[in-house]
Design an enzyme around this catalytic site. Structure first.
Site, mmCIF file in Angstrom:
data_model
loop_
_atom_site.group_PDB
_atom_site.id
_atom_site.type_symbol
_atom_site.label_atom_id
_atom_site.label_comp_id
_atom_site.label_asym_id
_atom_site.label_seq_id
_atom_site.Cartn_x
_atom_site.Cartn_y
_atom_site.Cartn_z
ATOM 1 N N LYS A 43 -0.691 8.383 -1.011
ATOM 2 C CA LYS A 43 0.696 8.213 -1.470
ATOM 3 C C LYS A 43 0.778 7.946 -2.963
ATOM 4 C CE LYS A 43 1.758 4.754 1.336
ATOM 5 N NZ LYS A 43 1.727 3.578 0.607
ATOM 6 N N ARG B 45 7.943 -1.977 4.029
ATOM 7 C CA ARG B 45 6.708 -2.016 4.795
ATOM 8 C C ARG B 45 6.902 -2.707 6.132
ATOM 9 N NH1 ARG B 45 2.570 -1.702 0.127
ATOM 10 N NH2 ARG B 45 0.591 -1.642 1.219
ATOM 11 N N ARG C 59 -12.404 3.901 -3.829
ATOM 12 C CA ARG C 59 -11.282 4.048 -4.767
ATOM 13 C C ARG C 59 -11.548 3.245 -6.041
ATOM 14 N NH1 ARG C 59 -5.314 3.277 -2.614
ATOM 15 N NH2 ARG C 59 -6.024 1.187 -2.026
ATOM 16 N N ARG D 220 -10.057 -2.435 -7.123
ATOM 17 C CA ARG D 220 -9.133 -3.486 -6.719
ATOM 18 C C ARG D 220 -9.848 -4.502 -5.849
ATOM 19 N NH1 ARG D 220 -3.934 -0.571 -4.265
ATOM 20 N NH2 ARG D 220 -4.223 -2.288 -2.818
ATOM 21 N N ARG E 22 -5.732 -4.939 6.145
ATOM 22 C CA ARG E 22 -4.574 -4.160 5.686
ATOM 23 C C ARG E 22 -4.193 -3.084 6.709
ATOM 24 N NH1 ARG E 22 -6.956 -2.506 0.280
ATOM 25 N NH2 ARG E 22 -5.120 -1.202 -0.020
HETATM 26 P P1 AMP Z 1 -0.835 -1.553 -2.132
HETATM 27 O O1 AMP Z 1 -1.137 -1.515 -3.589
HETATM 28 O O2 AMP Z 1 0.399 -0.766 -1.762
HETATM 29 O O3 AMP Z 1 -2.013 -1.189 -1.260
HETATM 30 O O4 AMP Z 1 -0.468 -3.087 -1.790
HETATM 31 C C1 AMP Z 1 -1.424 -4.102 -1.964
HETATM 32 C C2 AMP Z 1 -0.954 -5.377 -1.285
HETATM 33 O O5 AMP Z 1 0.263 -5.835 -1.889
HETATM 34 C C3 AMP Z 1 -0.631 -5.245 0.215
HETATM 35 O O6 AMP Z 1 -1.793 -5.335 1.029
HETATM 36 C C4 AMP Z 1 0.325 -6.421 0.414
HETATM 37 O O7 AMP Z 1 -0.393 -7.651 0.480
HETATM 38 C C5 AMP Z 1 1.105 -6.429 -0.912
HETATM 39 N N1 AMP Z 1 2.335 -5.601 -0.806
HETATM 40 C C6 AMP Z 1 2.578 -4.399 -1.382
HETATM 41 N N2 AMP Z 1 3.791 -3.936 -1.064
HETATM 42 C C7 AMP Z 1 4.347 -4.883 -0.260
HETATM 43 C C8 AMP Z 1 5.591 -4.994 0.426
HETATM 44 N N3 AMP Z 1 6.514 -4.013 0.382
HETATM 45 N N4 AMP Z 1 5.806 -6.109 1.160
HETATM 46 C C9 AMP Z 1 4.913 -7.096 1.222
HETATM 47 N N5 AMP Z 1 3.706 -7.048 0.638
HETATM 48 C C10 AMP Z 1 3.416 -5.956 -0.094
#
Ligand code: AMP
Length: 218
Positions: free
Chosen positions: A15, A90, A131, A164, A175
């Site tokens: 994405k 989410r 990644r 990360r 996750r």
């Molecule tokens: P991502 O970079 O999208 O993989 O997000 C990394 C982490 O940020 C996730 O595992 C969540 O802990 C937090 N996170 C990202 N987007 C959200 C969201 N919409 N709601 C709550 N936590 C989020």
């Protein structure tokens, strides 16, 4: 008419790469909640301190904290013609919040589309641990499928790539659990509202990109 795109799919489904390209193509802001939260952490804000404790465990950050960040961001003038939301909503609770936020901001009706990145789950964990990310320009690499030209260095801006902290196997598994429990129900949620488009996200970046362009224009 204003166009609002949101994207659904498991961690590392591609994405981030595709929404970044789409944002450039449409000249819409790319709003990625994960990056916004990581910026709060980096800046040491009170929200960042709270967010970190959830992100490190692979759990969702509290609904109201993220909703405030999103509302502020979607209210900025660069979202007037449209936006690309990556990583929000989410959960069903967040989807209801987003509807409320849009209603409070949009002065005229907007076209809303949820795009679901559908792909074989068995490759996702390997994508996550391989990644790498440029902390400066945000470009995403994969050591196996999309490596940088020079080991460890960003092709675009020559900064040193990072991994990360939550891209390790243990947090990645948490996750995925969070995704299947909280986020996957959104597929039915948007299907029932007739707002969902499903995209076959298997294949290389260009193949998926061609399909994405077709999907948004269908
Ligand atoms: P991502 O970079 O999208 O993989 O997000 C990394 C982490 O940020 C996730 O595992 C969540 O802990 C937090 N996170 C990202 N987007 C959200 C969201 N919409 N709601 C709550 N936590 C989020």
């Amino acid at each position: 008419m204003k166009k609002e795109f949101i994207f659904l799919g498991p961690p590392a489904c591609g994405k981030g790469t595709q929404t970044g390209k789409l944002a450039q193509y449409l000249n819409f802001p790319h709003i990625d909640t994960g990056s916004l939260l990581r910026a709060e952490i980096k800046n040491g804000t009170p929200d960042g301190v709270i967010a970190k404790s959830f992100i490190d465990k692979g759990q969702l950050v509290p609904v109201d904290l993220v909703a405030n960040i999103i509302k502020n961001r979607l209210s900025l003038p660069d979202c007037e013609n449209g936006y690309i939301l990556d990583g929000y909503p989410r959960s069903v609770e967040q989807a209801d919040k987003l509807e409320e936020i849009n209603k409070s901001i949009d002065k005229t009706p907007a076209k809303f589309m949820a795009i679901y990145f559908d792909l074989d789950a068995d490759i996702l964990l390997s994508r996550i641990v391989n990644r790498r990310l440029c902390p400066v320009c945000g470009e995403i690499y994969n050591l196996k499928f999309h490596p940088p030209k020079v080991d460890g260095i960003c092709d675009k801006c020559a900064n040193v790539l990072i991994q990360r902290k939550d891209d390790n196997e243990e947090t990645a598994k948490a996750r995925f659990d969070t995704y299947f429990r909280e986020t996957a129900p959104l597929i039915e949620y948007y299907k029932n509202k007739n707002l969902l488009k499903t995209l076959d996200a298997n294949g290389d970046i260009n193949e998926v990109w061609e399909r994405l362009l077709k999907t948004i224009n269908d």
